[in-house]
Design a protein around this motif. Sequence first.
Motif, PDB file in Angstrom:
ATOM      1  N   ARG B 150       0.847  -1.227   0.000  1.00  0.00           N
ATOM      2  CA  ARG B 150       0.000   0.000   0.000  1.00  0.00           C
ATOM      3  C   ARG B 150       0.867   1.257   0.000  1.00  0.00           C
ATOM      4  O   ARG B 150       0.403   2.333  -0.352  1.00  0.00           O
ATOM      5  CB  ARG B 150      -0.925   0.020   1.223  1.00  0.00           C
ATOM      6  CG  ARG B 150      -1.683  -1.278   1.482  1.00  0.00           C
ATOM      7  CD  ARG B 150      -2.860  -1.476   0.574  1.00  0.00           C
ATOM      8  NE  ARG B 150      -3.473  -2.784   0.798  1.00  0.00           N
ATOM      9  CZ  ARG B 150      -4.303  -3.366  -0.056  1.00  0.00           C
ATOM     10  NH1 ARG B 150      -4.628  -2.780  -1.187  1.00  0.00           N
ATOM     11  NH2 ARG B 150      -4.817  -4.546   0.221  1.00  0.00           N
ATOM     12  N   ASP B 151       2.096   1.139   0.475  1.00  0.00           N
ATOM     13  CA  ASP B 151       3.084   2.224   0.477  1.00  0.00           C
ATOM     14  C   ASP B 151       4.432   1.603   0.818  1.00  0.00           C
ATOM     15  O   ASP B 151       4.707   1.313   1.982  1.00  0.00           O
ATOM     16  CB  ASP B 151       2.711   3.295   1.518  1.00  0.00           C
ATOM     17  CG  ASP B 151       3.781   4.385   1.613  1.00  0.00           C
ATOM     18  OD1 ASP B 151       4.877   4.230   1.022  1.00  0.00           O
ATOM     19  OD2 ASP B 151       3.533   5.392   2.304  1.00  0.00           O
ATOM     20  N   PRO B 152       5.265   1.350  -0.197  1.00  0.00           N
ATOM     21  CA  PRO B 152       6.514   0.608   0.027  1.00  0.00           C
ATOM     22  C   PRO B 152       7.520   1.299   0.943  1.00  0.00           C
ATOM     23  O   PRO B 152       8.533   0.695   1.288  1.00  0.00           O
ATOM     24  CB  PRO B 152       7.083   0.429  -1.387  1.00  0.00           C
ATOM     25  CG  PRO B 152       5.902   0.544  -2.292  1.00  0.00           C
ATOM     26  CD  PRO B 152       4.996   1.551  -1.634  1.00  0.00           C
ATOM     27  N   SER B 153       7.249   2.537   1.367  1.00  0.00           N
ATOM     28  CA  SER B 153       8.134   3.148   2.356  1.00  0.00           C
ATOM     29  C   SER B 153       7.711   2.758   3.770  1.00  0.00           C
ATOM     30  O   SER B 153       8.336   3.162   4.751  1.00  0.00           O
ATOM     31  CB  SER B 153       8.112   4.672   2.218  1.00  0.00           C
ATOM     32  OG  SER B 153       6.889   5.202   2.697  1.00  0.00           O
ATOM     33  N   ARG B 154       6.635   1.963   3.858  1.00  0.00           N
ATOM     34  CA  ARG B 154       6.067   1.592   5.171  1.00  0.00           C
ATOM     35  C   ARG B 154       6.310   0.126   5.499  1.00  0.00           C
ATOM     36  O   ARG B 154       6.505  -0.708   4.618  1.00  0.00           O
ATOM     37  CB  ARG B 154       4.541   1.822   5.155  1.00  0.00           C
ATOM     38  CG  ARG B 154       4.130   3.237   4.830  1.00  0.00           C
ATOM     39  CD  ARG B 154       4.156   4.095   6.046  1.00  0.00           C
ATOM     40  NE  ARG B 154       3.871   5.487   5.718  1.00  0.00           N
ATOM     41  CZ  ARG B 154       3.547   6.396   6.639  1.00  0.00           C
ATOM     42  NH1 ARG B 154       3.467   6.052   7.908  1.00  0.00           N
ATOM     43  NH2 ARG B 154       3.324   7.635   6.286  1.00  0.00           N
ATOM     44  N   MET B 155       6.211  -0.174   6.791  1.00  0.00           N
ATOM     45  CA  MET B 155       6.308  -1.552   7.267  1.00  0.00           C
ATOM     46  C   MET B 155       5.089  -2.361   6.821  1.00  0.00           C
ATOM     47  O   MET B 155       3.985  -1.827   6.713  1.00  0.00           O
ATOM     48  CB  MET B 155       6.311  -1.587   8.803  1.00  0.00           C
ATOM     49  CG  MET B 155       7.528  -1.005   9.453  1.00  0.00           C
ATOM     50  SD  MET B 155       7.318  -1.036  11.260  1.00  0.00           S
ATOM     51  CE  MET B 155       8.860  -0.259  11.747  1.00  0.00           C
ATOM     52  N   THR B 156       5.326  -3.677   6.654  1.00  0.00           N
ATOM     53  CA  THR B 156       4.197  -4.589   6.457  1.00  0.00           C
ATOM     54  C   THR B 156       3.562  -4.976   7.780  1.00  0.00           C
ATOM     55  O   THR B 156       2.429  -5.437   7.819  1.00  0.00           O
ATOM     56  CB  THR B 156       4.682  -5.909   5.838  1.00  0.00           C
ATOM     57  OG1 THR B 156       5.778  -6.402   6.627  1.00  0.00           O
ATOM     58  CG2 THR B 156       5.124  -5.729   4.403  1.00  0.00           C
ATOM     59  N   GLY B 157       4.322  -4.790   8.870  1.00  0.00           N
ATOM     60  CA  GLY B 157       3.961  -5.458  10.118  1.00  0.00           C
ATOM     61  C   GLY B 157       4.515  -6.866  10.087  1.00  0.00           C
ATOM     62  O   GLY B 157       4.855  -7.396   9.024  1.00  0.00           O
ATOM     63  N   GLY B 158       4.647  -7.447  11.266  1.00  0.00           N
ATOM     64  CA  GLY B 158       5.226  -8.789  11.313  1.00  0.00           C
ATOM     65  C   GLY B 158       4.652  -9.599  12.447  1.00  0.00           C
ATOM     66  O   GLY B 158       3.737  -9.162  13.113  1.00  0.00           O
ATOM     67  N   SER B 159       5.159 -10.764  12.570  1.00  0.00           N
ATOM     68  CA  SER B 159       6.351 -11.218  11.883  1.00  0.00           C
ATOM     69  C   SER B 159       6.077 -11.818  10.501  1.00  0.00           C
ATOM     70  O   SER B 159       7.017 -12.040   9.734  1.00  0.00           O
ATOM     71  CB  SER B 159       7.106 -12.246  12.734  1.00  0.00           C
ATOM     72  OG  SER B 159       6.299 -13.381  12.956  1.00  0.00           O
ATOM     73  N   SER B 160       4.794 -12.069  10.156  1.00  0.00           N
ATOM     74  CA  SER B 160       4.506 -12.658   8.831  1.00  0.00           C
ATOM     75  C   SER B 160       4.503 -11.558   7.768  1.00  0.00           C
ATOM     76  O   SER B 160       3.512 -11.369   7.044  1.00  0.00           O
ATOM     77  CB  SER B 160       3.154 -13.391   8.866  1.00  0.00           C
ATOM     78  OG  SER B 160       3.070 -14.273   9.954  1.00  0.00           O
ATOM     79  N   GLY B 161       5.613 -10.823   7.670  1.00  0.00           N
ATOM     80  CA  GLY B 161       5.673  -9.652   6.800  1.00  0.00           C
ATOM     81  C   GLY B 161       5.577  -9.993   5.324  1.00  0.00           C
ATOM     82  O   GLY B 161       4.841  -9.355   4.567  1.00  0.00           O
ATOM     83  N   GLY B 162       6.320 -11.015   4.892  1.00  0.00           N
ATOM     84  CA  GLY B 162       6.249 -11.419   3.490  1.00  0.00           C
ATOM     85  C   GLY B 162       4.867 -11.960   3.143  1.00  0.00           C
ATOM     86  O   GLY B 162       4.400 -11.799   2.006  1.00  0.00           O
TER      87      GLY B 162
END
Lengths: 61, 465
Positions: B150-162
Motif C-alpha cells: 500500500r506504500d513501500p516506504s512503510r512496514m508490512t507489520g510482522g512477523s509474517s511480513g512477506g
Amino acid sequence: MQPEDDTGAYVDAMARVIGLPIDPVARDKVIANVEVARTIAGLALAAPLPDATENAPVFEP
Amino acid sequence: MSVDPTSAQATASDVARAVRVKRVTASAVIEAALARIAARDGVFNAFTTVTAERARKKAATIDETIAAGGDPGPLAGAPFAVKNLFDISGVSTLAGAKINADLPPAPRDATLIERMELAGAVLLGGLNMGEYAYDFTGENSHYGPSRNPRDPSRMTGGSSGGSGAAAAGGLVPITLGSDTNGSIRVPSSLCGLFGLKPTYGRLSRARSFPFVDSLDHLGPLARSTEDLALSFDAMQGPDEDDPVCTERPAMPTLPLLDQGIGGLRIAVAGDYFERQLEPVAAEAVASVAKALGTTRKVVIANAAAARGCAYVITASEGGTLHLDRLRQRPQDFDPDTRERFMAGALTPAAWYIKAQRFRRVFRAHTLKLFDEVDVILAPGTPTTAPSLGQKTMSIAGVDMPVRANLGIFTQPISFIGLPVVAVPIQRPEGLPIGVQVIARPFNEQAALRVAAWLEKEGISAAPPA
C-alpha cells in the motif's frame, strides 16, 4: 540497590549459572529487556492466585 | 462479469472456479503468478524462495487430472506461498534467520502445505519474516525488510511480513503465516488484508519452525473471506504429528459463510481496547460496530495483565528454544532480536509459572463473556503502518517503541487461544487498518460469518495494491 542494579546483578549471575556468555556491549540491552518484562508483567506477577490455580501442561482453550 | 483468473485481482476461489470448468489452465495461472513475482517482488521483498519448477509440475498434474475427468480439488490451481518457517521439501527452513540457512533441506512439507496441495492449491515459495518470529515489524537485518504494497516506504507489520506483502501486492491470493502474539493479525491490519488466526490447536503446526509452543498458531491471510474459509477448511483436521492439534473433527466453515449475522450477539471490547490507540484505529472499530448495528460493550477484564503474561511466556519459551544458538552464534542473530532472546532465556521460573497460572484465570473469566455475546470487536493495531526503520511511535500522545507495541491489542487474545478474523478497513485518504472479530474457542464460523457480511456490505475489502 536500585531495581535496575538488582536486575543487572541477576542477569550477570544467571547468565553465568546457565552458561550464556553476554558480550559487555550487549549487557545493558539484555538488562533493559528483563526490566521491560518485569514492568509489563508487573500487574499479573503481583496478583495473588489461589493455590488451586494450577498451570495447564496441555492447554485447552 | 467474472474476473480474469490470471490477474492479480483474482482470488483463489475465482481461480479454482475457472480452472475446474476449463476456462483457464492451472499452468496459465501459475505462469501469470510467477511473472507477477518477477515483475513486482523486487519492491515488496516478500519471497525468499520461489519454487517455480515444483509449481509448474504441480500445475501440470492438475491440468492432467482435469483432462482425465478427475476432481482437482476445491482450490484447483490456486497459487499460495508460506512464511519461511514452514518446512518446504528440499528447502532449508529459514524462519527468518541467517543461522538457519545452514540447516539441511527439509525432507518433507509441513502438514498445512500438504493439505493445501491435496485440495489443489499450488505452492509458489517461501516468504520473508522477522527473525524467528520475534517481531511485529516485518523488518529483517539478514534478508531485508518486506515492504508494504500500500506504500513501500512503510512496514508490512510482522512477523509474517512477506505473507502480508505477497497477498496485498497481488502476487498470490493466499499466504500462510504464523501468529504467536499477533503475527498474522498485525500484517493483516497494516497491509489491509483478511487474516484468520484460528483457535489454538485447531490447525496442525507439524513441520513448522516453532517459536513459543504455548502460544504458536498457524493460519491464512487472503484478499477475501471466501478464500479464508476455503483454505481454512482444506487445512483443518487432527494430526498426530502435532501434539497440540485438536482431535475434534473438521468443521467446514464455507457452507455457512453467507448465512449473515442474524442471531449473532455482537459487542465491542471496552476499557483496555479503547485506550492507547490513535483515532484512526478507534474510528475503524466504530465504523464496523455501526454497520453491525451494535452499541453494546463488554470489558475483557485484566487484558493488560494478560498481555504482560503473554510477553513473559514468549520471552521465556523463545529464549530457551534458542539458548544453544545464543551461546554459539550470538553474532549471527539479528541485532533487533538477540538481546531480547537473551533476556528471555534468563526469565525467572517464578515469573513464567505465574504467567501460565494467570492464563487459566484469565481464560475462565473471558470465556464467561461468551455466555452473553458471540462475537467481540477490538482494534487490530493501535495505528496504521509505521515507516520502515521507525523505532518509536506516538500513540494517544505517548511515545512508545514500535516493535513491542504494534501487538498490544492482539496479544491478550491469542494468550488464551481465541479465534480471530482480522477484517481490513480501506481508507481512500490513507493507509488501511484492521479490526479484530473475536469468537469463542472453536467458533471460527461466527467470526468468519461476520467478516463475510462486512465484505458483502462493502464495509471491508482487500483489493490488491
